[in-house]
Enzyme design. Sequence first.
Site, PDB file in Angstrom:
ATOM      1  N   SER A  53      60.973 -16.650 -22.670  1.00  0.00           N
ATOM      2  CA  SER A  53      59.752 -17.833 -22.833  1.00  0.00           C
ATOM      3  C   SER A  53      58.619 -17.674 -22.135  1.00  0.00           C
ATOM      4  O   SER A  53      58.564 -17.181 -21.031  1.00  0.00           O
ATOM      5  CB  SER A  53      60.554 -19.147 -22.793  1.00  0.00           C
ATOM      6  OG  SER A  53      61.842 -19.248 -23.256  1.00  0.00           O
TER       7      SER A  53
HETATM    8  N1  SAM Z   1      65.750 -17.625 -20.483  1.00  0.00           N
HETATM    9  C1  SAM Z   1      65.896 -16.361 -20.921  1.00  0.00           C
HETATM   10  C2  SAM Z   1      64.878 -15.511 -20.151  1.00  0.00           C
HETATM   11  O1  SAM Z   1      64.268 -15.826 -19.072  1.00  0.00           O
HETATM   12  O2  SAM Z   1      65.019 -14.189 -20.570  1.00  0.00           O
HETATM   13  C3  SAM Z   1      65.307 -16.198 -22.294  1.00  0.00           C
HETATM   14  C4  SAM Z   1      66.182 -16.613 -23.326  1.00  0.00           C
HETATM   15  S1  SAM Z   1      65.964 -16.410 -24.795  1.00  0.00           S
HETATM   16  C5  SAM Z   1      64.612 -17.676 -25.141  1.00  0.00           C
HETATM   17  C6  SAM Z   1      67.446 -17.147 -25.924  1.00  0.00           C
HETATM   18  C7  SAM Z   1      68.725 -16.567 -25.440  1.00  0.00           C
HETATM   19  O3  SAM Z   1      69.705 -17.061 -26.017  1.00  0.00           O
HETATM   20  C8  SAM Z   1      68.694 -15.133 -26.131  1.00  0.00           C
HETATM   21  O4  SAM Z   1      68.964 -14.079 -25.400  1.00  0.00           O
HETATM   22  C9  SAM Z   1      69.957 -15.258 -27.181  1.00  0.00           C
HETATM   23  O5  SAM Z   1      70.811 -14.157 -27.478  1.00  0.00           O
HETATM   24  C10 SAM Z   1      70.850 -16.240 -26.240  1.00  0.00           C
HETATM   25  N2  SAM Z   1      71.831 -17.206 -27.214  1.00  0.00           N
HETATM   26  C11 SAM Z   1      71.442 -17.393 -28.368  1.00  0.00           C
HETATM   27  N3  SAM Z   1      72.751 -18.135 -28.556  1.00  0.00           N
HETATM   28  C12 SAM Z   1      73.496 -18.241 -27.839  1.00  0.00           C
HETATM   29  C13 SAM Z   1      74.658 -18.607 -27.615  1.00  0.00           C
HETATM   30  N4  SAM Z   1      75.546 -19.318 -28.458  1.00  0.00           N
HETATM   31  N5  SAM Z   1      75.347 -18.507 -26.291  1.00  0.00           N
HETATM   32  C14 SAM Z   1      74.883 -17.652 -25.287  1.00  0.00           C
HETATM   33  N6  SAM Z   1      73.455 -17.628 -25.606  1.00  0.00           N
HETATM   34  C15 SAM Z   1      73.073 -17.500 -26.806  1.00  0.00           C
END
Ligand code: SAM
Length: 225
Positions: A71
């Site tokens: 993000s």
């Molecule tokens: N905060 C992270 C960083 O600093 O890099 C970025 C997160 S990214 C915006 C959202 C993440 O949520 C993705 O890596 C995605 O694969 C994960 N995601 C989506 N649904 C999920 C779930 N049900 N459980 C765990 N992770 C999930």
Amino acid sequence: MDTGPVQQISDPFHIRRVAMVELQLRARGIRDPRVLAAMERVPRHEFLGPEFQREAYEDRPLPIGHGQTVSQPYIVAAMLEALELQPADTVLEIGTGSGYQTALLAELAGKVYSIERHAPLAERACQTLERLGYTGVRVLVGDGTEGWPAAAPFDAILVSAAAPKLPPPLLEQMAEGGRMIVPVGFAASQDLELVRKQQGQPLITRLDACRFVPLIGREGFPSGW
Ligand code: SAM
């Protein structure tokens, strides 16, 4: 972790990180000194592939592979500030991604648990976190919408993907007085919601409009979004 001047001088990105904190965070109203200091310490470029490292401190999200993004720095800081983290807090993060926000949580809280659904992202995040000295973080590959019952209750929960509704298991796993920050809405746009658990009930405050990748899982969007 050694955050002294020697490390800062040898880090060619330090000056860009200071500028990011001043121009993108402090100038836009981020005030929590612990959050600002952590954002100045954690090397965002280390969580990106070599092709994106030069852009690491720009004012936007960046790709991390598997269709996911890290993000924008401002939204990362706004989420952390809203959680009012204390050094002894136990925190759950849903969506480890690159591990960048996980490192920030480790700077601000006591115990950090993080769940990621893409195994290759979780593995790379673990390697980066370990290389940078964040050895106390526990990362699980799985569906974060179900939470991490064995480690509950959590003083704070940070969901970094967009949920269609508040996932009930996460509400259950919040400590009394706990906080959760989560983008809630449609796949295309959401509101950032701050949830406080008081006398067992969720009290919801709507913060900024935002746009996150979807939270995919049993209590999230179906896979294929
Ligand atoms: N905060 C992270 C960083 O600093 O890099 C970025 C997160 S990214 C915006 C959202 C993440 O949520 C993705 O890596 C995605 O694969 C994960 N995601 C989506 N649904 C999920 C779930 N049900 N459980 C765990 N992770 C999930």
